[in-house]
Write an enzyme that holds these catalytic residues in place. Structure first.
Site, mmCIF file in Angstrom:
data_model
loop_
_atom_site.group_PDB
_atom_site.id
_atom_site.type_symbol
_atom_site.label_atom_id
_atom_site.label_comp_id
_atom_site.label_asym_id
_atom_site.label_seq_id
_atom_site.Cartn_x
_atom_site.Cartn_y
_atom_site.Cartn_z
ATOM 1 N N CYS A 183 0.819 -1.224 0.000
ATOM 2 C CA CYS A 183 0.000 0.000 0.000
ATOM 3 C C CYS A 183 0.848 1.266 0.000
ATOM 4 O O CYS A 183 0.361 2.341 -0.354
ATOM 5 C CB CYS A 183 -0.925 -0.009 1.208
ATOM 6 S SG CYS A 183 -1.925 -1.490 1.305
ATOM 7 N N HIS A 195 -3.735 6.855 3.057
ATOM 8 C CA HIS A 195 -4.057 5.585 2.414
ATOM 9 C C HIS A 195 -5.465 5.178 2.846
ATOM 10 O O HIS A 195 -5.806 5.254 4.030
ATOM 11 C CB HIS A 195 -3.021 4.547 2.851
ATOM 12 C CG HIS A 195 -3.393 3.145 2.496
ATOM 13 N ND1 HIS A 195 -3.795 2.802 1.224
ATOM 14 C CD2 HIS A 195 -3.438 2.011 3.236
ATOM 15 C CE1 HIS A 195 -4.064 1.502 1.204
ATOM 16 N NE2 HIS A 195 -3.866 1.007 2.404
ATOM 17 N N ASN A 231 -10.122 -0.753 -0.179
ATOM 18 C CA ASN A 231 -8.664 -0.612 -0.130
ATOM 19 C C ASN A 231 -8.070 -1.112 -1.451
ATOM 20 O O ASN A 231 -8.048 -2.312 -1.715
ATOM 21 C CB ASN A 231 -8.134 -1.425 1.055
ATOM 22 C CG ASN A 231 -6.626 -1.307 1.224
ATOM 23 O OD1 ASN A 231 -5.935 -0.774 0.355
ATOM 24 N ND2 ASN A 231 -6.120 -1.828 2.336
HETATM 25 N N1 ACO Z 1 -18.432 -10.004 8.389
HETATM 26 C C1 ACO Z 1 -18.932 -10.381 9.564
HETATM 27 N N2 ACO Z 1 -18.160 -10.781 10.580
HETATM 28 C C2 ACO Z 1 -16.840 -10.778 10.383
HETATM 29 C C3 ACO Z 1 -16.252 -10.383 9.170
HETATM 30 C C4 ACO Z 1 -17.117 -9.982 8.145
HETATM 31 N N3 ACO Z 1 -16.666 -9.579 6.937
HETATM 32 N N4 ACO Z 1 -14.915 -10.493 9.284
HETATM 33 C C5 ACO Z 1 -14.651 -10.906 10.516
HETATM 34 N N5 ACO Z 1 -15.823 -11.105 11.190
HETATM 35 C C6 ACO Z 1 -16.020 -11.567 12.558
HETATM 36 C C7 ACO Z 1 -14.875 -12.414 13.049
HETATM 37 O O1 ACO Z 1 -15.026 -13.749 12.641
HETATM 38 C C8 ACO Z 1 -15.004 -12.243 14.524
HETATM 39 O O2 ACO Z 1 -16.042 -13.098 14.983
HETATM 40 P P1 ACO Z 1 -15.914 -13.840 16.395
HETATM 41 O O3 ACO Z 1 -15.824 -12.744 17.423
HETATM 42 O O4 ACO Z 1 -17.159 -14.638 16.456
HETATM 43 O O5 ACO Z 1 -14.648 -14.623 16.303
HETATM 44 C C9 ACO Z 1 -15.493 -10.802 14.688
HETATM 45 O O6 ACO Z 1 -16.030 -10.428 13.407
HETATM 46 C C10 ACO Z 1 -14.388 -9.842 15.059
HETATM 47 O O7 ACO Z 1 -13.277 -10.106 14.191
HETATM 48 P P2 ACO Z 1 -12.011 -9.221 14.260
HETATM 49 O O8 ACO Z 1 -11.034 -9.621 13.208
HETATM 50 O O9 ACO Z 1 -11.538 -9.164 15.671
HETATM 51 O O10 ACO Z 1 -12.627 -7.824 13.843
HETATM 52 P P3 ACO Z 1 -12.087 -6.394 14.092
HETATM 53 O O11 ACO Z 1 -13.017 -5.683 14.979
HETATM 54 O O12 ACO Z 1 -10.631 -6.391 14.415
HETATM 55 O O13 ACO Z 1 -12.240 -5.771 12.640
HETATM 56 C C11 ACO Z 1 -10.864 -5.295 10.734
HETATM 57 C C12 ACO Z 1 -11.560 -6.355 11.535
HETATM 58 C C13 ACO Z 1 -11.920 -4.352 10.168
HETATM 59 C C14 ACO Z 1 -10.100 -5.927 9.582
HETATM 60 C C15 ACO Z 1 -9.900 -4.527 11.664
HETATM 61 O O14 ACO Z 1 -9.031 -5.397 12.325
HETATM 62 C C16 ACO Z 1 -9.120 -3.505 10.971
HETATM 63 O O15 ACO Z 1 -9.620 -2.456 10.649
HETATM 64 N N6 ACO Z 1 -7.844 -3.785 10.693
HETATM 65 C C17 ACO Z 1 -6.986 -2.925 9.942
HETATM 66 C C18 ACO Z 1 -6.400 -3.691 8.900
HETATM 67 C C19 ACO Z 1 -6.734 -3.232 7.524
HETATM 68 O O16 ACO Z 1 -7.622 -2.491 7.211
HETATM 69 N N7 ACO Z 1 -5.926 -3.743 6.670
HETATM 70 C C20 ACO Z 1 -5.995 -3.473 5.298
HETATM 71 C C21 ACO Z 1 -4.735 -3.891 4.665
HETATM 72 S S1 ACO Z 1 -3.368 -3.142 5.425
HETATM 73 C C22 ACO Z 1 -3.406 -1.625 4.993
HETATM 74 O O17 ACO Z 1 -3.799 -1.303 3.935
HETATM 75 C C23 ACO Z 1 -2.957 -0.660 5.994
#
Ligand code: ACO
Length: 330
Positions: free
Chosen positions: A115, A257, A287
């Protein structure tokens, strides 16, 4: 003899197919509400199977060249930032060179910084133009993340999209006139395993078993990435502002980004910038990795939201880990 560097034009291209969160509800167990509240994403563009990265990159490039009033034959440098290359080799910039009919002697290479790729390319091209060795450069961020994700993994497939953005730069005789005012580019290879495609390279050559286990698709430790992204991007922006002897109040636009809205908001808050000055389009395109920054810059340019002399602060973060901030004087 050192040179100045001018931005002559920008362009972008998004594949035609729009895939909404509601469409994704039919593919994986997810909901529009989950995706929107956690990421701010509402829809993304997805490329056709027969539409490689170089094709969307070339379309963005052609627009940037038109805006710049530059003939592709006059380019002597093409850099394509991508982690979605057409092929392992030849590099995607060579494919773009051919597609746009650029000079057959231009230097062409791809840059693999995930990215952060476009801001790395901006710094690299600027240095090459400033050195006086090159005169006209085309830099592109182009990605087809839809072809790297596991469409059965709801935790990643909902986050990404496809797109391309381009910029044409030119060396000028005024050494004091440089569009890239200050930059702060970094990487930390100790985190190679928190955002990666585990297999398919020489580390783990592809086998039917690895394909079966989806080891050839993107995997990510979302929360770890989140925390590192915010702190690194804020630090890089502060360093750039300090080096340029400016404050956040001098910035017309922060172009972060576009990974997800929560990261964008946290970076804006960490920098103390007004919300209205933080550019956001992650809702429309998700993204697109290295393409988010140049697509956003092109949208700003097209909507006349920026004028000559305005400061635009761009910042990105991605796999590697890589990150960097680049302060542009438009
Ligand atoms: N739909 C529904 N539920 C989902 C989904 C989905 N698409 N994806 C995950 N879940 C569920 C998981 O299974 C989990 O369920 P559980 O509690 O029963 O186990 C629950 O949601 C929470 O999952 P987490 O991974 O802990 O969710 P989190 O609140 O951390 O959100 C996210 C995930 C949005 C990816 C977050 O971690 C984030 O914003 N990370 C930043 C990373 C990012 O955006 N990276 C992009 C690439 S890197 C970059 O470009 C910088």
């Amino acid at each position: 003899m050192f040179k100045g560097v001018k931005i002559l034009g920008t362009g972008s291209y998004l594949p035609e197919k729009v895939v909404t969160n509601f469409d994704l509800e039919k593919i994986v167990e997810t909901s529009d509400e989950w995706i929107r509240t956690r990421t701010g994403i509402e829809e993304r563009r997805i490329s056709r199977d027969d539409e490689p990265t170089s094709e969307i990159a070339a379309k963005a490039a052609e627009e940037a060249l038109k805006v710049a009033g530059v003939d592709a034959k006059d380019l002597d440098l093409i850099i394509v930032a991508t982690i979605c290359p057409d092929q392992t080799f030849p590099n995607t910039a060579c494919h773009v060179q051919k597609r746009i009919g650029a000079s057959p002697t231009a230097m062409c290479f791809s840059m693999e910084a995930a990215c952060t790729g476009f801001v790395y390319a901006l710094e690299t091209a600027t240095a090459m133009l400033r050195s006086g060795y090159h005169k006209k450069a085309l830099i592109i961020g182009a990605e087809e993340m839809s072809k790297l994700v596991d469409w059965e993994d709801r935790s990643t497939c909902v986050l990404f999209g496809d797109g391309a953005g381009a910029m044409v730069l030119e060396a000028t005789d005024d050494v004091n006139d440089c569009a890239l005012v200050a930059s702060s580019m970094h990487a930390n290879g100790n985190y190679t395993d928190i955002l990666e495609i585990p297999a398919g390279g020489t580390l783990q050559p592809i086998t039917p078993e690895l394909i079966e286990s989806k080891a050839n698709c993107l995997r990510m430790e979302g929360q770890a990435v989140f925390k590192l992204a915010v702190t690194s991007m804020v630090r890089a922006c502060k360093k750039v502002l300090k080096d340029a002897n400016l404050t956040i109040d001098d910035i017309k636009w922060l172009v972060p980004h576009q990974a997800n809205m929560r990261i964008i908001s946290a970076v804006g808050k960490g920098l103390g910038i007004e919300t209205e000055k933080v550019f956001v389009n992650v809702n429309k395109y998700a993204n697109t990795s290295s393409a988010t920054v140049p697509i956003a810059l092109d949208e700003i340019a097209k909507s006349d939201l920026v004028k000559g002399g305005d400061y635009v602060l761009t910042v990105a973060f991605g796999a590697g880990l890589t990150w960097g901030a680049a302060l542009i004087k438009w």
